[in-house]
Motif scaffolding. Structure first.
Motif, PDB file in Angstrom:
ATOM      1  N   ASN A   1       0.844  -1.199   0.000  1.00  0.00           N
ATOM      2  CA  ASN A   1       0.000   0.000   0.000  1.00  0.00           C
ATOM      3  C   ASN A   1       0.876   1.243   0.000  1.00  0.00           C
ATOM      4  OD1 ASN A   1      -2.593  -1.282   0.040  1.00  0.00           O
ATOM      5  ND2 ASN A   1      -2.226  -1.807   2.175  1.00  0.00           N
ATOM      6  N   ALA A   2       1.788   1.266  -0.957  1.00  0.00           N
ATOM      7  CA  ALA A   2       2.852   2.279  -0.987  1.00  0.00           C
ATOM      8  C   ALA A   2       2.333   3.712  -1.031  1.00  0.00           C
ATOM      9  CB  ALA A   2       3.764   2.025  -2.186  1.00  0.00           C
ATOM     10  N   LEU A   3       1.186   3.925  -1.666  1.00  0.00           N
ATOM     11  CA  LEU A   3       0.649   5.285  -1.759  1.00  0.00           C
ATOM     12  C   LEU A   3       0.059   5.762  -0.437  1.00  0.00           C
ATOM     13  CD1 LEU A   3      -1.070   5.035  -5.246  1.00  0.00           C
ATOM     14  CD2 LEU A   3       0.888   6.486  -4.671  1.00  0.00           C
ATOM     15  N   TYR A   4      -0.277   4.814   0.451  1.00  0.00           N
ATOM     16  CA  TYR A   4      -0.928   5.166   1.706  1.00  0.00           C
ATOM     17  C   TYR A   4      -0.056   4.846   2.906  1.00  0.00           C
ATOM     18  CZ  TYR A   4      -4.383   4.613  -1.925  1.00  0.00           C
ATOM     19  OH  TYR A   4      -5.040   4.686  -3.128  1.00  0.00           O
ATOM     20  N   ASN A   5       1.195   4.491   2.645  1.00  0.00           N
ATOM     21  CA  ASN A   5       2.152   4.185   3.703  1.00  0.00           C
ATOM     22  C   ASN A   5       3.408   5.013   3.454  1.00  0.00           C
ATOM     23  OD1 ASN A   5       3.713   3.077   5.711  1.00  0.00           O
ATOM     24  ND2 ASN A   5       3.399   0.945   5.097  1.00  0.00           N
ATOM     25  N   PRO A   6       3.287   6.347   3.578  1.00  0.00           N
ATOM     26  CA  PRO A   6       4.407   7.229   3.208  1.00  0.00           C
ATOM     27  C   PRO A   6       5.681   6.975   4.006  1.00  0.00           C
ATOM     28  CG  PRO A   6       2.684   8.457   4.371  1.00  0.00           C
ATOM     29  CD  PRO A   6       2.119   7.117   4.044  1.00  0.00           C
ATOM     30  N   GLU A   7       5.537   6.547   5.261  1.00  0.00           N
ATOM     31  CA  GLU A   7       6.738   6.291   6.066  1.00  0.00           C
ATOM     32  C   GLU A   7       7.594   5.202   5.422  1.00  0.00           C
ATOM     33  OE1 GLU A   7       8.079   4.840  10.574  1.00  0.00           O
ATOM     34  OE2 GLU A   7       5.964   4.991  10.055  1.00  0.00           O
ATOM     35  N   LEU A   8       6.962   4.097   5.035  1.00  0.00           N
ATOM     36  CA  LEU A   8       7.701   3.009   4.406  1.00  0.00           C
ATOM     37  C   LEU A   8       8.242   3.432   3.047  1.00  0.00           C
ATOM     38  CD1 LEU A   8       8.646   0.077   4.259  1.00  0.00           C
ATOM     39  CD2 LEU A   8       6.382  -0.541   3.370  1.00  0.00           C
ATOM     40  N   THR A   9       7.421   4.114   2.267  1.00  0.00           N
ATOM     41  CA  THR A   9       7.852   4.543   0.938  1.00  0.00           C
ATOM     42  C   THR A   9       9.061   5.470   1.024  1.00  0.00           C
ATOM     43  OG1 THR A   9       5.599   4.315   0.086  1.00  0.00           O
ATOM     44  CG2 THR A   9       7.113   5.690  -1.174  1.00  0.00           C
ATOM     45  N   HIS A  10       9.026   6.444   1.918  1.00  0.00           N
ATOM     46  CA  HIS A  10      10.165   7.352   2.091  1.00  0.00           C
ATOM     47  C   HIS A  10      11.406   6.596   2.557  1.00  0.00           C
ATOM     48  CE1 HIS A  10       7.187  10.664   1.907  1.00  0.00           C
ATOM     49  NE2 HIS A  10       8.227  11.387   1.515  1.00  0.00           N
ATOM     50  N   PHE A  11      11.205   5.610   3.414  1.00  0.00           N
ATOM     51  CA  PHE A  11      12.340   4.822   3.898  1.00  0.00           C
ATOM     52  C   PHE A  11      13.000   4.056   2.748  1.00  0.00           C
ATOM     53  CE2 PHE A  11      13.872   0.619   5.217  1.00  0.00           C
ATOM     54  CZ  PHE A  11      14.908   0.996   6.062  1.00  0.00           C
ATOM     55  N   LEU A  12      12.177   3.410   1.900  1.00  0.00           N
ATOM     56  CA  LEU A  12      12.715   2.657   0.770  1.00  0.00           C
ATOM     57  C   LEU A  12      13.541   3.550  -0.148  1.00  0.00           C
ATOM     58  CD1 LEU A  12       9.547   0.529  -0.061  1.00  0.00           C
ATOM     59  CD2 LEU A  12      11.705  -0.365   0.832  1.00  0.00           C
ATOM     60  N   ILE A  13      13.058   4.758  -0.353  1.00  0.00           N
ATOM     61  CA  ILE A  13      13.777   5.703  -1.211  1.00  0.00           C
ATOM     62  C   ILE A  13      15.060   6.167  -0.532  1.00  0.00           C
ATOM     63  CG2 ILE A  13      13.637   8.025  -2.223  1.00  0.00           C
ATOM     64  CD1 ILE A  13      10.620   7.407  -2.680  1.00  0.00           C
TER      65      ILE A  13
END
Length: 374
Positions: free
Chosen positions: A94-106
């Protein structure tokens, strides 16, 4: 090249791929590692994976050695840090709704694919986990309603008299809604269905249900099969039509969701209070706010004799076939990025680029890029 299949969290009974998928990967000259006990809750024990050619290892070993980590639920940040620096992470994050994880991956310069981002195109249908799981959910929702309803679904003619069939209302005729219609019809109910998309009318009627029509809906064909937001006048007329139908229904199953937004409110409190005692509402949009005003996520509540079920991870209640479908979606996607036993990421392919959250820390999916820039 090594593909790894991880064990899901305790509350998740599905597994990303069953042993049958391991055989396919092996035929591609790909080695497979499976975490100990990964398929147990889906009735696939370690021995079956070994017979299919997989190596059974502990979680730490898998995360450190594999080239692609395949799962369903997101790994923890600590676990992602323990992965090899060039390994690829795949799941449904749910990458669009889980910004913490998405920012971490980047930030960590990772490469990750989130399967809910698979484009909703004809070519990508065989990889669409959302549609696969919606099929499971639509089917299971009707069975759940039948168990809770204090009366029969089909008509019975008995020596004690005739039992009339239950009346079922399905709100939203996407994949989950259509499967719910088909299942309710198979159980003998009289089925009514509503959808703002005019294109759904023919599909609803082809399954033997009656279409509840409210004129004047905005229909965006570019929305990938999802509903879109409607104007105030239509919303008012829609609520009145739904109120009228719901108060006559024995079962209401709601499936309406809008990507990136709170689920539309379709069943107001006044409607619930006017429904038949013993009626059942199954709210499949509970995780995004609910289509019913009185829904509580992951709970079943009784209001004035009406049971309202805020459905959570319903697909996990059919782990064997849900895992089978999920694994087939995975294999069809992996076929795009594995060539001759090696990883080959072609971002000119719209499915590959559309599903990719980030590659070596750079956002790839256009919606992820927009989210990061905002």
């Amino acid at each position: 090249m090594i593909v790894g299949i991880v064990k899901e969290p305790e509350e998740e009974s599905r597994v990303a791929m069953l042993p049958e998928a391991v055989k396919t990967l092996k035929s591609w000259n790909v080695e497979v590692m499976v975490e100990t006990g990964a398929g147990k809750k889906a009735f696939a024990d370690d021995a079956l994976y070994q017979e299919s050619g997989a190596e059974i290892v502990d979680r730490s070993t898998l995360l450190q050695k594999v080239d692609i980590v395949c799962g369903i639920q997101a790994l923890s940040i600590a676990e992602i840090r323990s992965m090899g620096p060039k390994s690829v992470l795949m799941g449904q994050f749910n990458a669009l709704y889980n910004p913490e994880l998405t920012h971490f991956l980047i930030h960590e310069s990772r490469t990750a694919f989130s399967m809910e981002l698979v484009p909703r195109t004809t070519r990508a249908q065989s990889m669409d986990v959302l549609s696969s799981m919606a099929t499971v959910v639509g089917y299971k929702a009707v069975l759940m309603a039948a168990n809770l309803l204090p009366r029969f679904f089909p008509m019975f003619m008995t020596a004690a008299g005739t039992i009339t069939p239950s009346r079922v209302l399905i709100l939203g005729a996407g994949v989950a809604g259509l499967q719910a219609i088909a299942t309710a019809k198979r159980l003998g109910a009289t089925v009514f269905a509503f959808d703002v998309r005019q294109a759904a009318k023919e599909e609803v009627m082809s399954l033997g249900a009656k279409f509840v029509e409210v004129e004047g809906a905005t229909d965006d064909k570019s929305a990938g099969g999802y509903a879109v937001e409607q104007n105030e006048d239509f919303i008012h007329r829609q609520k009145e039509a739904i109120h009228e139908q719901a108060t006559k229904a024995d079962v209401v199953i709601t499936t309406a969701q809008i990507p990136g937004k709170k689920a539309p409110l379709l069943i107001e409190e006044r409607t619930v209070l006017a429904m038949k005692p013993g009626a059942v509402v199954i709210d499949l949009a509970a995780s995004s706010g609910g289509n019913c005003a009185l829904t509580q996520a992951d709970q079943t509540v009784s209001i004035n004799g009406v049971s309202i079920v805020g459905v959570g991870n319903l697909a996990a209640q059919l782990p064997q076939d849900a895992s089978k479908m999920y694994g087939k979606n995975y294999l069809n996607f992996l076929k795009l990025i594995i060539k001759e036993g090696q990883m080959n990421l072609n971002f000119e392919d719209d499915i590959v680029s559309g599903t990719c959250v980030c590659h070596e820390g750079k956002p790839v999916n256009s919606r992820i890029t927009q989210m990061i820039n905002n």
